[in-house]
Design an enzyme around this catalytic site. Sequence first.
Site, mmCIF file in Angstrom:
data_model
loop_
_atom_site.group_PDB
_atom_site.id
_atom_site.type_symbol
_atom_site.label_atom_id
_atom_site.label_comp_id
_atom_site.label_asym_id
_atom_site.label_seq_id
_atom_site.Cartn_x
_atom_site.Cartn_y
_atom_site.Cartn_z
ATOM 1 N N ARG A 1 0.855 -1.177 0.000
ATOM 2 C CA ARG A 1 0.000 0.000 0.000
ATOM 3 C C ARG A 1 0.895 1.232 0.000
ATOM 4 O O ARG A 1 1.937 1.263 0.640
ATOM 5 C CB ARG A 1 -0.930 0.012 1.219
ATOM 6 C CG ARG A 1 -2.047 -1.020 1.141
ATOM 7 C CD ARG A 1 -3.059 -0.639 0.051
ATOM 8 N NE ARG A 1 -4.205 -1.546 -0.002
ATOM 9 C CZ ARG A 1 -4.317 -2.574 -0.813
ATOM 10 N NH1 ARG A 1 -3.310 -2.865 -1.640
ATOM 11 N NH2 ARG A 1 -5.405 -3.316 -0.821
ATOM 12 N N GLU B 1 -3.099 7.934 -4.621
ATOM 13 C CA GLU B 1 -3.633 7.370 -5.870
ATOM 14 C C GLU B 1 -5.081 7.840 -6.062
ATOM 15 O O GLU B 1 -5.841 7.922 -5.111
ATOM 16 C CB GLU B 1 -3.624 5.835 -5.807
ATOM 17 C CG GLU B 1 -2.260 5.196 -5.756
ATOM 18 C CD GLU B 1 -2.344 3.662 -5.632
ATOM 19 O OE1 GLU B 1 -3.444 3.098 -5.842
ATOM 20 O OE2 GLU B 1 -1.337 3.040 -5.315
ATOM 21 N N HIS C 1 -0.126 0.444 -9.695
ATOM 22 C CA HIS C 1 -0.837 -0.483 -8.801
ATOM 23 C C HIS C 1 -1.349 -1.699 -9.579
ATOM 24 O O HIS C 1 -2.522 -2.081 -9.500
ATOM 25 C CB HIS C 1 -2.005 0.239 -8.116
ATOM 26 C CG HIS C 1 -2.437 -0.422 -6.835
ATOM 27 N ND1 HIS C 1 -3.033 0.272 -5.803
ATOM 28 C CD2 HIS C 1 -2.387 -1.711 -6.417
ATOM 29 C CE1 HIS C 1 -3.324 -0.559 -4.811
ATOM 30 N NE2 HIS C 1 -2.938 -1.771 -5.171
#
Length: 380
Positions: free
Chosen positions: A207, A236, A253
Site C-alpha cells: 500500500r 492514488e 498499482h
Amino acid sequence: MRILADENIPLVHAFFSAFGEIRQLPGRAIVSGSLGDADVLLVRSVTRVDAALLEGSRVRFVGTCTIGTDHLDLDYLRRRGIAWASAPGCNARGVVDYVLGSLLSLAERQGVDLASRCYGVVGAGQVGGRLVEVLRGLGWRVLVCDPPRQALERGDFVDLPTLLRECDVLSVHTPLTHEGAHPTRHLFGREQLARLRPGTWLINASRGAVVDNRALREALAGRTDLQAVLDVWEGEPLVDVALAGLCHIATPHIAGYSLDGKLRGTAQVYRAFCEQQGVPPGVLLDELLPPPWLGELGLDGRADPAWALATLCRAVYDPRRDDADFRRSLEGDEQARRSAFDALRKHYPPRREIDGLRVRLSGEAPRLRQLVRALGAEPV
C-alpha cells in the site's frame, strides 16, 4: 436481490447472476447516491466502504475482490451487522512475479548477481510468505520481519532495524494499518530510509502509505546509490511525478494484476457469499479460467542458472513494459494523470502466472530442476 459491482471486477455475471440483477459502475463512482436499492456491494480497493457510503442503504453484504481491507471500515460493518468478505492471497503469485521481474531488471542494470544479495521481506502474510518461499527455494538468504506473526508464533523473524542493517533488498508486503501495536502507515519514514544500507533496493507492492512518499523522494534525490521500485502510491490515482521519475520501476498499482489473480479474487468472494447465503457454490473457477497459454519452454540442462532464471521469469512477465506505459501517462496535467492511472488499470492486458509454465529440461539438470520448482513452474 440487487447487486452493485465495480465494473472492473471480472466474471461478475458468471458468478453472481443466479442471485439477482447486477448493475456495474466505475469503482470511484460508487458513492452513497449511486447505491440505490442494492443488497450486495462488490468493490475493489478504490472504493471506500464506510458509514458515509452505506448509512441508510439496504446493503447487507460487502465483498472486496482484493487481498487488502484497509478501504473497508470493518468496525462499522460489524456494528451494522453487515456481512463482508475479502480475497486474501488471490494475487500473491502475480505480485511475486512482479518482484522477480523487478529484481532481474535491477540486477541487469547494476551488473549484480542476485544470489549474492541478502533479501528482507517486510510482512509475511499471503504475498510476503509466498515470496519468502520462492526466494529461499532459489537458495538465497532471506530475513523476515513480521511483528504481529512474531508475537503469535515461533519463527525465524527479525525486527525492522535488523533488516535495515543486514539486507541489500527490501520488499514490502504489509497491509496499511493506522492503529494497534504495529501500525504500518509510514513504516518507512525519514528515519528508516536514512538507515538503509548503501546500494539498497526498496520495493513496495503493498500500500502506498506504508512508505512515506515525500521522504522517499528526498532520499532518492540525495542518495544516488539507492534504487526504488514502486507499484503503489500515496494519493492514488494522483501520484508524485517527481518521485516516479526517481524510481527504477514505477507502475500504476498492477503488481498483482494477473488474469489468474483477478479471477481468483472474484471466485473467493463468490464462495464467501454462497456460504453467507447458505447455498453450495454452483460455479467453479476452473470452469471459467482459460487454459494457460504460456505452453512449454525448453531449456538446455547445462544452461547458466542466472540466465535460466531471467529467461523463465521474462517469458511470463516483464514489469518494464508497464513502467514505460506508466511514465508516458505522467506527461499530462493533473486531471489527465488521474484518468490515465485508472485507464491503465481498467485496460490492463491479460497476463498469466508462472505456475502455468511447463519447462522441458534436457538431461538430468538437478540445479535447473530445483530452480524451476522454486519458481512454481512445472519441470517436465
